[in-house]
Design a protein around this motif. Structure first.
Motif, mmCIF file in Angstrom:
data_model
loop_
_atom_site.group_PDB
_atom_site.id
_atom_site.type_symbol
_atom_site.label_atom_id
_atom_site.label_comp_id
_atom_site.label_asym_id
_atom_site.label_seq_id
_atom_site.Cartn_x
_atom_site.Cartn_y
_atom_site.Cartn_z
ATOM 1 N N SER A 195 0.802 -1.223 0.000
ATOM 2 C CA SER A 195 0.000 0.000 0.000
ATOM 3 C C SER A 195 0.835 1.273 0.000
ATOM 4 O O SER A 195 0.281 2.374 0.007
ATOM 5 N N LEU A 196 2.165 1.146 -0.023
ATOM 6 C CA LEU A 196 3.053 2.307 -0.060
ATOM 7 C C LEU A 196 3.559 2.607 -1.469
ATOM 8 O O LEU A 196 3.994 3.725 -1.740
ATOM 9 N N PHE A 236 11.188 -8.277 -3.429
ATOM 10 C CA PHE A 236 10.784 -7.588 -2.203
ATOM 11 C C PHE A 236 10.635 -6.106 -2.508
ATOM 12 O O PHE A 236 11.341 -5.569 -3.367
ATOM 13 N N THR A 237 9.759 -5.447 -1.771
ATOM 14 C CA THR A 237 9.520 -4.023 -2.009
ATOM 15 C C THR A 237 10.148 -3.181 -0.901
ATOM 16 O O THR A 237 11.195 -2.577 -1.084
ATOM 17 N N ASP A 238 9.528 -3.144 0.276
ATOM 18 C CA ASP A 238 10.040 -2.355 1.391
ATOM 19 C C ASP A 238 10.541 -3.195 2.556
ATOM 20 O O ASP A 238 11.217 -2.664 3.445
ATOM 21 N N LEU A 239 10.227 -4.468 2.573
ATOM 22 C CA LEU A 239 10.597 -5.294 3.724
ATOM 23 C C LEU A 239 12.098 -5.518 3.835
ATOM 24 O O LEU A 239 12.611 -5.789 4.925
ATOM 25 N N THR A 241 -5.392 -3.982 -13.164
ATOM 26 C CA THR A 241 -4.669 -3.364 -12.056
ATOM 27 C C THR A 241 -5.024 -4.080 -10.763
ATOM 28 O O THR A 241 -6.190 -4.364 -10.501
ATOM 29 N N TYR A 242 -3.996 -4.346 -9.956
ATOM 30 C CA TYR A 242 -4.162 -5.196 -8.767
ATOM 31 C C TYR A 242 -3.841 -4.408 -7.504
ATOM 32 O O TYR A 242 -2.844 -3.676 -7.447
ATOM 33 N N ALA A 243 -4.676 -4.609 -6.475
ATOM 34 C CA ALA A 243 -4.531 -3.884 -5.219
ATOM 35 C C ALA A 243 -4.076 -4.805 -4.097
ATOM 36 O O ALA A 243 -4.711 -5.837 -3.847
ATOM 37 N N PRO A 244 -3.003 -4.449 -3.396
ATOM 38 C CA PRO A 244 -2.646 -5.165 -2.173
ATOM 39 C C PRO A 244 -3.589 -4.725 -1.062
ATOM 40 O O PRO A 244 -4.324 -3.729 -1.220
ATOM 41 N N PRO A 245 -3.606 -5.412 0.067
ATOM 42 C CA PRO A 245 -4.474 -5.014 1.174
ATOM 43 C C PRO A 245 -4.263 -3.549 1.569
ATOM 44 O O PRO A 245 -3.138 -3.086 1.713
ATOM 45 N N VAL A 259 0.910 -4.587 4.388
ATOM 46 C CA VAL A 259 0.999 -6.005 4.022
ATOM 47 C C VAL A 259 1.645 -6.064 2.645
ATOM 48 O O VAL A 259 1.063 -5.607 1.661
ATOM 49 N N GLU A 260 2.848 -6.598 2.604
ATOM 50 C CA GLU A 260 3.574 -6.667 1.339
ATOM 51 C C GLU A 260 3.377 -8.031 0.693
ATOM 52 O O GLU A 260 3.478 -9.058 1.360
ATOM 53 N N ILE A 261 3.112 -8.012 -0.606
ATOM 54 C CA ILE A 261 3.019 -9.247 -1.376
ATOM 55 C C ILE A 261 4.396 -9.520 -1.974
ATOM 56 O O ILE A 261 4.933 -8.701 -2.729
ATOM 57 N N VAL A 262 4.982 -10.651 -1.613
ATOM 58 C CA VAL A 262 6.296 -11.038 -2.113
ATOM 59 C C VAL A 262 6.101 -11.988 -3.291
ATOM 60 O O VAL A 262 5.314 -12.942 -3.200
#
Length: 229
Positions: free
Chosen positions: A68-69, A143-146, A86-90, A129-132
């Motif tokens: 979401s960031l 990975f994005t921000d984790l 287009t896909y949305a994470p939580p 909540v990051e989707i890996v």
């Protein structure tokens, strides 16, 4: 701008963005799926040069915000490629009501890319909540921000001190302390890491840090040893 990272996967670096006065570099990845369509992960600012290079690779089929960031440039990509889903994470649907989302990301791998890419949500985190994702053909985890890593001279003044304390500046890429503290459901996070470590990972891409090439599974194990050890 696009650089080939492995079989059917490319990366591109975008301009820096500022969050609370901290400047972050941006990076995206594009994966060409078996059906020829493109999976666009964490899109950066869309310049005319980048757009031409992307169109030369194939049809943009999927625009993916991995948490979401990472959504700042999603709207301009959707405008440029209206045929893409287009896909949305939580949490992102509520945050960006100006964007059309066609599908939500979660535990179940999206059928459109299940033959090429696996995915797992790192749930239980108060920040996001990051989707890996894992691209099988290139043996690459995204990975994005984790996991982040900045060079020692990237930040200045008091921000440099904060970055060091947060482990954003460390001997090797690491999970920042703010994300570690935000995992209120560590059991769910451990399950997700176990899933990730089951993949035959060689390489690791991050939105904020130099890629890891080779021995990626061992690197991920070290990055999350504070959680699994």
């Amino acid at each position: 701008m696009l650089k080939e990272f492995g079989p059917e996967i490319w990366i591109a670096d975008g301009p820096t963005t500022a969050v609370a006065g901290f400047h972050y570099p941006t990076r995206m990845a594009i994966i060409r799926l078996s059906d020829g369509r493109l999976f666009v992960w964490s899109p950066v600012a869309l310049s005319p040069v980048l757009r031409a290079e992307v169109e030369a690779l194939g049809e943009v089929g999927h625009l993916v915000a991995p948490n979401s960031l990472h959504h700042l440039f999603l709207g301009e990509w959707q405008h440029a490629f209206p045929q893409a889903r287009t896909y949305a994470p939580p949490g992102l649907r509520k945050k960006r009501k100006d964007i059309r989302f066609d599908e939500d990301l979660g535990d179940t791998v999206v059928p459109a890319w299940e033959g090429d890419i696996d995915q797992v949500p790192m749930a239980g985190n108060l920040i996001t909540v990051e989707i890996v994702f894992y691209h099988r053909r290139s043996e690459t985890v995204l990975f994005t921000d984790l996991i982040q890593h900045f060079h020692a001279d990237w930040f200045g003044g008091w921000r440099a001190l904060v970055a060091r304390l947060d482990l954003m500046v460390a001997p090797e890429p690491s999970v920042p302390r703010k994300f570690r503290a935000a995992f209120v459901n560590r059991g769910a996070a451990r399950i997700a890491v176990k899933h990730i470590l089951a993949w035959p990972v060689q390489n690791v891409l991050m939105a904020h840090g130099d890629p890891i090439v080779g021995d990626g599974r061992a690197f991920i194990g070290r990055a999350f040893s504070w959680l699994t050890g």
